[in-house]
Design an enzyme around this catalytic site. Structure first.
Site, PDB file in Angstrom:
ATOM      1  N   SER A 237       0.796  -1.220   0.000  1.00  0.00           N
ATOM      2  CA  SER A 237       0.000   0.000   0.000  1.00  0.00           C
ATOM      3  C   SER A 237       0.828   1.270   0.000  1.00  0.00           C
ATOM      4  O   SER A 237       0.307   2.338  -0.288  1.00  0.00           O
ATOM      5  CB  SER A 237      -0.923   0.014   1.219  1.00  0.00           C
ATOM      6  OG  SER A 237      -0.171   0.029   2.419  1.00  0.00           O
ATOM      7  N   HIS A 265      -4.890  -5.021  -0.083  1.00  0.00           N
ATOM      8  CA  HIS A 265      -4.967  -4.080  -1.210  1.00  0.00           C
ATOM      9  C   HIS A 265      -4.960  -4.754  -2.571  1.00  0.00           C
ATOM     10  O   HIS A 265      -5.026  -4.066  -3.593  1.00  0.00           O
ATOM     11  CB  HIS A 265      -3.810  -3.086  -1.120  1.00  0.00           C
ATOM     12  CG  HIS A 265      -3.915  -2.147   0.028  1.00  0.00           C
ATOM     13  ND1 HIS A 265      -4.587  -0.939  -0.048  1.00  0.00           N
ATOM     14  CD2 HIS A 265      -3.465  -2.240   1.302  1.00  0.00           C
ATOM     15  CE1 HIS A 265      -4.524  -0.323   1.125  1.00  0.00           C
ATOM     16  NE2 HIS A 265      -3.851  -1.105   1.958  1.00  0.00           N
ATOM     17  N   LYS A 297     -11.852  -2.298   2.130  1.00  0.00           N
ATOM     18  CA  LYS A 297     -11.397  -1.685   0.887  1.00  0.00           C
ATOM     19  C   LYS A 297     -12.336  -2.083  -0.254  1.00  0.00           C
ATOM     20  O   LYS A 297     -13.425  -1.552  -0.360  1.00  0.00           O
ATOM     21  CB  LYS A 297      -9.944  -2.063   0.663  1.00  0.00           C
ATOM     22  CG  LYS A 297      -9.083  -1.569   1.843  1.00  0.00           C
ATOM     23  CD  LYS A 297      -7.713  -2.127   1.863  1.00  0.00           C
ATOM     24  CE  LYS A 297      -6.940  -1.608   3.067  1.00  0.00           C
ATOM     25  NZ  LYS A 297      -7.429  -2.105   4.370  1.00  0.00           N
TER      26      LYS A 297
END
Length: 446
Positions: A237, A265, A297
């Site tokens: 990230s 991610h 996310k």
């Protein structure tokens, strides 16, 4: 700004940086009679100087960070209040901004079907299950989400936790301890490092994405430990790059170690259909022992999960402190993430759009002469300024132009690695990205 003023700010920044380093080093050392300002309680009796938060090195670090902003006359870009939903755009102080400061990669946090699922769960189950799932029992939507994630990862089962950070901490700590070894990438997330430190196992790091160094390390040290865990991430990230997963799978087989991949991610980002780094690398699901991910996310909720074989999940459901002694995932969050997962599977074009926008940002930024480090252009693209002062100034200058992005500076990264970090969403428009890169190019030239 005059040359003299620039030099003054640079000298002040360097001095504060040295102070921060000193305080950080002190924080790692046992207290040796440090004192704090005198103060007294309501009864007039003096406080023991050893029991004041102001005397703690951690507070001194926070204080110095504030002083750095004041000395350099840079307004803090943190803790801004967003009004309404945040995605490719956001509203702050009644003004709309192009937004690069959120992980809503596929735009599902504001998707009507996802929100409807969450609202329906509140109506049926309320806002909380109010206790751990072992104590309070389960709700159907919790297990539906876990089964859907297990199916998505093609594993036996899955267990969901209320926090992504806590997932890594509690899982690593529950499975490994004294006599074991945990080896992680040097740029691993704080949650991985914290889990390793608290586990009691020996902890070692290898150079970022350097599978050869890991191989050599294990060749020397594997025989000294009972169990060995290797932890990497699917997409980093901070830098936006990814490992050669197939190489780490070979190392797993060669040295007889457990392999854990943090897909916080990379889920919904890598792979043609968003199945993460295993799809991107062409690796079989069973070649990784622990698939970790977060719901905050791509999956538009909150919490974390571990997908893997049945014995692994059974152990975690019965013995992992972060599951056993923590409240169960709220039904509304489970429902939102389940609906988001269904949308991801049904609409792979969202993944394609994200890839296109990320690659556009990367290509245009590089064409403008901006330093994007090792980013591969998937959702995360840093613009490295090599100066904490410059990162903060650029973030504020962009904010004035209607662009919201967060700076990352010392001590979160080394001073020479200070940067702006752009999170790209599938819902960003091409012209928004072009406008942003043009603004960055103007700042760089100025």
């Amino acid at each position: 700004m005059s040359v003299g003023e620039k030099i003054r700010q640079q000298l002040a920044a360097a001095a504060l940086k040295r102070q921060l380093e000193r305080v950080s080093n002190e924080a790692a050392q046992p207290s040796k009679g440090r004192v704090s300002p005198k103060a007294s309680g309501a009864d007039g009796a003096p406080f023991d100087p050893r029991a004041r938060f102001e005397a703690m090195p951690l507070y001194q670090q926070v204080k110095l960070m504030k002083e750095m902003g004041e000395t350099l006359r840079v307004q803090s870009p943190f803790f801004r209040v967003h009004e309404g939903m945040a995605g490719a755009t956001t509203t702050i102080g009644a003004r709309e901004y192009i937004n690069y400061a959120n992980y809503n990669y596929l735009g599902l946090a504001s998707d009507p079907a996802v929100m409807a699922a969450a609202q329906g769960a509140i109506t049926r189950y309320g806002t909380s299950v109010s206790a751990s799932r072992m104590v309070a029992g389960e709700r159907p939507v919790q297990r539906e989400l876990e089964r859907a994630l297990a199916d998505f990862y093609e594993t036996d089962d899955c267990v969901a936790f209320v926090s992504g950070h806590a997932t890594n901490v509690t899982v690593i700590g529950a499975l490994f301890g004294h006599g074991d070894l945990i080896v992680h990438d040097a740029l691993a997330h704080n949650s991985i490092v914290q889990g390793a430190q608290l586990s009691g196992a020996k902890r070692l790091a290898f150079a970022h994405n350097d599978w050869q160094e890991l191989d050599s390390l294990l060749a020397r040290a594997r025989h000294e430990y009972r169990n060995v865990l290797v932890v990497i991430e699917g997409l980093y990230s901070m830098d936006g790059d990814y490992p050669e997963l197939e190489r780490f799978v070979e190392i797993r087989r060669r040295h007889g170690v457990f392999l854990m991949v943090d897909e916080a991610h990379s889920l919904g980002v890598l792979g043609e259909t968003g199945r993460g780094i295993r799809e991107h690398a062409g690796v079989a699901p069973q070649d990784v022992d622990l698939w970790m991910g977060t719901m905050s996310k791509t999956l538009a909720g909150c919490g974390g999960f571990i997908a893997g074989c049945q014995p692994l999940v059974d152990m975690l459901r019965h013995l992992a402190p972060g599951f056993l002694y923590s409240v169960g995932l709220a039904p509304t969050l489970a429902a939102a993430s389940l609906a988001a997962l269904e949308r991801l599977r049904a609409e792979p074009q969202r993944v394609a759009s994200l890839k296109a926008r990320g690659h556009q940002f990367l290509q245009e930024a590089r064409a403008a002469g901006l330093d994007t480090g090792t980013s591969a252009g998937y959702a995360v693209v840093p613009v490295i300024t090599r100066s904490s002062l410059k990162a903060a100034q650029w973030a504020n200058a962009l904010f004035d132009e209607g662009i919201n992005v967060q700076p990352i500076f010392y001590p979160a990264v080394e001073e020479r690695a200070a940067r702006l970090r752009f999170f790209i969403c599938s819902t960003h428009e091409p012209e928004q990205i072009t406008r942003t890169v043009a603004a960055l190019a103007r700042l760089a030239k100025a």
